[in-house]
Structure formats: structure tokens, C-alpha cells
Scaffold this motif. Structure first.
Motif, mmCIF file in Angstrom:
data_model
loop_
_atom_site.group_PDB
_atom_site.id
_atom_site.type_symbol
_atom_site.label_atom_id
_atom_site.label_comp_id
_atom_site.label_asym_id
_atom_site.label_seq_id
_atom_site.Cartn_x
_atom_site.Cartn_y
_atom_site.Cartn_z
ATOM 1 N N PHE A 90 0.838 -1.205 0.000
ATOM 2 C CA PHE A 90 0.000 0.000 0.000
ATOM 3 C C PHE A 90 0.870 1.250 0.000
ATOM 4 O O PHE A 90 0.671 2.170 -0.811
ATOM 5 C CB PHE A 90 -0.916 -0.018 1.223
ATOM 6 C CG PHE A 90 -1.693 1.254 1.427
ATOM 7 C CD1 PHE A 90 -2.886 1.472 0.746
ATOM 8 C CD2 PHE A 90 -1.225 2.238 2.285
ATOM 9 C CE1 PHE A 90 -3.600 2.650 0.928
ATOM 10 C CE2 PHE A 90 -1.935 3.413 2.467
ATOM 11 C CZ PHE A 90 -3.126 3.625 1.790
ATOM 12 N N PHE A 91 1.857 1.306 0.903
ATOM 13 C CA PHE A 91 2.738 2.473 0.964
ATOM 14 C C PHE A 91 3.543 2.629 -0.316
ATOM 15 O O PHE A 91 3.758 3.740 -0.798
ATOM 16 C CB PHE A 91 3.693 2.367 2.149
ATOM 17 C CG PHE A 91 3.016 2.460 3.482
ATOM 18 C CD1 PHE A 91 2.098 3.463 3.742
ATOM 19 C CD2 PHE A 91 3.294 1.547 4.474
ATOM 20 C CE1 PHE A 91 1.473 3.551 4.972
ATOM 21 C CE2 PHE A 91 2.673 1.627 5.710
ATOM 22 C CZ PHE A 91 1.750 2.632 5.952
ATOM 23 N N ALA A 92 4.012 1.500 -0.847
ATOM 24 C CA ALA A 92 4.818 1.548 -2.060
ATOM 25 C C ALA A 92 4.018 2.122 -3.231
ATOM 26 O O ALA A 92 4.545 2.902 -4.034
ATOM 27 C CB ALA A 92 5.314 0.142 -2.406
ATOM 28 N N LEU A 93 2.754 1.752 -3.327
ATOM 29 C CA LEU A 93 1.925 2.215 -4.444
ATOM 30 C C LEU A 93 1.448 3.649 -4.264
ATOM 31 O O LEU A 93 1.377 4.411 -5.216
ATOM 32 C CB LEU A 93 0.711 1.287 -4.598
ATOM 33 C CG LEU A 93 1.014 -0.119 -5.108
ATOM 34 C CD1 LEU A 93 -0.201 -1.017 -4.916
ATOM 35 C CD2 LEU A 93 1.420 -0.082 -6.583
ATOM 36 N N PRO A 137 5.678 1.048 -12.944
ATOM 37 C CA PRO A 137 4.974 0.017 -13.729
ATOM 38 C C PRO A 137 3.801 -0.603 -12.960
ATOM 39 O O PRO A 137 2.767 -0.922 -13.560
ATOM 40 C CB PRO A 137 6.065 -1.029 -14.009
ATOM 41 C CG PRO A 137 7.355 -0.280 -13.896
ATOM 42 C CD PRO A 137 7.122 0.748 -12.832
ATOM 43 N N TYR A 138 3.945 -0.778 -11.654
ATOM 44 C CA TYR A 138 2.870 -1.370 -10.842
ATOM 45 C C TYR A 138 1.722 -0.377 -10.662
ATOM 46 O O TYR A 138 0.557 -0.765 -10.662
ATOM 47 C CB TYR A 138 3.423 -1.811 -9.488
ATOM 48 C CG TYR A 138 4.471 -2.904 -9.608
ATOM 49 C CD1 TYR A 138 4.100 -4.232 -9.794
ATOM 50 C CD2 TYR A 138 5.824 -2.598 -9.583
ATOM 51 C CE1 TYR A 138 5.047 -5.234 -9.927
ATOM 52 C CE2 TYR A 138 6.793 -3.591 -9.719
ATOM 53 C CZ TYR A 138 6.395 -4.905 -9.891
ATOM 54 O OH TYR A 138 7.331 -5.891 -10.038
ATOM 55 N N ARG A 139 2.071 0.894 -10.531
ATOM 56 C CA ARG A 139 1.018 1.913 -10.407
ATOM 57 C C ARG A 139 0.231 2.021 -11.708
ATOM 58 O O ARG A 139 -0.994 2.144 -11.709
ATOM 59 C CB ARG A 139 1.635 3.270 -10.052
ATOM 60 C CG ARG A 139 2.265 3.320 -8.675
ATOM 61 C CD ARG A 139 2.718 4.728 -8.305
ATOM 62 N NE ARG A 139 3.526 4.703 -7.088
ATOM 63 C CZ ARG A 139 4.839 4.897 -7.056
ATOM 64 N NH1 ARG A 139 5.491 5.178 -8.167
ATOM 65 N NH2 ARG A 139 5.491 4.842 -5.912
ATOM 66 N N GLU A 140 0.941 1.981 -12.833
ATOM 67 C CA GLU A 140 0.296 2.153 -14.141
ATOM 68 C C GLU A 140 -0.709 1.050 -14.428
ATOM 69 O O GLU A 140 -1.760 1.296 -15.023
ATOM 70 C CB GLU A 140 1.358 2.204 -15.244
ATOM 71 C CG GLU A 140 2.141 3.512 -15.256
ATOM 72 C CD GLU A 140 3.380 3.451 -16.139
ATOM 73 O OE1 GLU A 140 3.561 2.405 -16.841
ATOM 74 O OE2 GLU A 140 4.167 4.422 -16.131
ATOM 75 N N ALA A 171 -2.011 -4.142 -3.618
ATOM 76 C CA ALA A 171 -1.033 -4.016 -2.536
ATOM 77 C C ALA A 171 -0.430 -5.371 -2.198
ATOM 78 O O ALA A 171 0.768 -5.478 -1.904
ATOM 79 C CB ALA A 171 -1.694 -3.406 -1.305
ATOM 80 N N GLU A 172 -1.252 -6.415 -2.257
ATOM 81 C CA GLU A 172 -0.769 -7.770 -1.956
ATOM 82 C C GLU A 172 0.299 -8.205 -2.953
ATOM 83 O O GLU A 172 1.317 -8.794 -2.569
ATOM 84 C CB GLU A 172 -1.931 -8.764 -1.968
ATOM 85 C CG GLU A 172 -2.910 -8.621 -0.818
ATOM 86 C CD GLU A 172 -3.891 -7.455 -0.995
ATOM 87 O OE1 GLU A 172 -4.582 -7.116 -0.027
ATOM 88 O OE2 GLU A 172 -3.955 -6.876 -2.109
ATOM 89 N N GLU A 173 0.056 -7.917 -4.236
ATOM 90 C CA GLU A 173 1.031 -8.306 -5.273
ATOM 91 C C GLU A 173 2.352 -7.584 -5.071
ATOM 92 O O GLU A 173 3.427 -8.183 -5.150
ATOM 93 C CB GLU A 173 0.483 -7.991 -6.662
ATOM 94 C CG GLU A 173 1.473 -8.343 -7.778
ATOM 95 C CD GLU A 173 1.037 -7.866 -9.150
ATOM 96 O OE1 GLU A 173 1.878 -7.899 -10.059
ATOM 97 O OE2 GLU A 173 -0.131 -7.456 -9.305
#
Length: 196
Positions: free
Chosen positions: A130-133, A166-169, A174-176
Motif C-alpha cells: 500500500f505504501f509503495a503504491l 509500472p505497478y502503479r500504471e 497491494a498484496e502483489e
């Protein structure tokens, strides 16, 4: 000199005679911008050790029980730690962490949520993803390779940043992202534990 810098110096003075620290990969650490620093957790000394070895000031997320201790509690906020309820579902802690990341600073956390008693990396909590995204920051994985035994080597390895764009796009969950972070930590553990 601020209290964080004083604390860093005190930790080095106290721990260096007891353990042989080997710090690797600090060149991977971004020199500026928000960073989510994620490490495995094997000992109560991990937070001061990461704080001592990281090339930038780290704002640690720490379990709220520590802030209620007589001596340690009042010191923690002065060295940039902030409380979180277990499970990382604390809204105030979420807001604090995101604010720190979006202001271009470093948040440190241990995604397992508690210490691993056997040294084996456990499943990470989704709060890390969650924080990373949401934090407008990239992730630096870190592995602490012990065990902490007097006069023995303790290795702290910082891995290459995991770029979050890339993950945000593609709107990853959050789990992934947490699984990606934990896999990166495990890769460092596997690589650097062999040649310790």
C-alpha cells in the motif's frame, strides 16, 4: 547536531565493538526523493542497525507499545519514529507514512510485522505494498543476515530500488507489490547468506 545524528553515533559506538558489521549496496540507495525501505526482521537490534547503516535519515514505523515504555517511549519521536498499531491498519500511521514519503524522505518498515524467531523470512503484510503504491516513492529492499552473535559478522545488504511506476500504471494490488518486495528481500538473503 540533531538527536537522530546523536543517536546514530551512540548506536555505532555501542554496537561496533560487539559485532563485525559488513554493509553492502549503499550505492543503490537513491540520494534524493521518497524511499520506502523494507527489511527483514530477525532481532530487536534491527531498527538501530538499519538506522546506523542507511545512507539517509530513516523515519521508522514502530509498534505503538514501544512508545508507552518509560525510557524509550519519549525518545522515539525525537529520532523520527512514529507509532503504528499491529497489522498496519492504523489510519493515523498510514497518513504519517504517506506524508513522509511524499515529502521526499525515507520511511523504514519491517513488512513481516514482527521478528522471525527462526530467521526465515515470513509473509509480508499488505501495508508495505500500500505504501509503495501510494507513497510516490520507490522501494529499497534490505536484508539483515545474522545471527547476532558477539564478535561475529552481521551483514546488512541494500538491494537495487524496485521501481513502482509500472505497478502503479497497471493498478497492481497491494498484496502483489508486497510479494514482489518480499521476493526481492529473499533474493538478497539467498545470494549473500551463501558467502557469509
Amino acid at each position: 547536531m540533531n538527536l537522530y545524528a546523536v543517536g546514530k553515533t551512540l548506536v555505532k559506538t555501542a554496537l561496533h565493538p560487539l559485532y563485525r558489521f559488513e554493509v553492502l549496496g549503499t550505492e543503490h540507495f537513491p540520494k534524493e526523493g521518497g524511499v520506502l525501505l523494507c527489511s527483514n526482521h530477525i532481532n530487536a537490534l534491527d531498527p538501530p542497525v538499519v538506522g546506523m547503516t542507511a545512507p539517509r535519515t530513516v523515519h521508522f514505523m514502530a509498534k505503538e507499545e514501544l512508545f508507552k515504555l518509560p525510557v524509550l517511549g519519549p525518545i522515539l519521536p525525537k529520532v523520527n519514529a512514529f507509532p503504528v498499531k499491529r497489522g498496519m491498519s492504523d489510519r493515523e500511521a498510514l497518513r504519517t507514512a504517506l506524508k513522509v514519503l511524499k515529502s521526499g524522505e525515507v520511511v523504514g518498515l519491517f513488512p513481516e510485522g514482527t521478528r522471525s524467531t527462526d530467521g526465515i523470512l515470513k509473509k509480508g503484510l499488505s501495508g508495505a505494498g500500500f505504501f509503495a503504491l501510494r507513497g510516490n516513492a520507490d522501494v529499497v529492499p534490505c536484508a539483515i543476515i545474522g545471527p547476532y552473535k558477539m564478535f561475529r559478522k552481521v551483514r546488512v545488504v541494500y538491494g537495487k530500488p524496485i521501481l513502482m511506476d509500472p505497478y502503479r500504471e497497471r493498478r497492481a494490488s497491494a498484496e502483489e507489490v508486497t510479494e514482489v518486495i518480499m521476493s526481492s528481500i529473499q533474493e538478497i538473503l539467498d545470494e549473500y547468506s551463501k558467502n557469509k
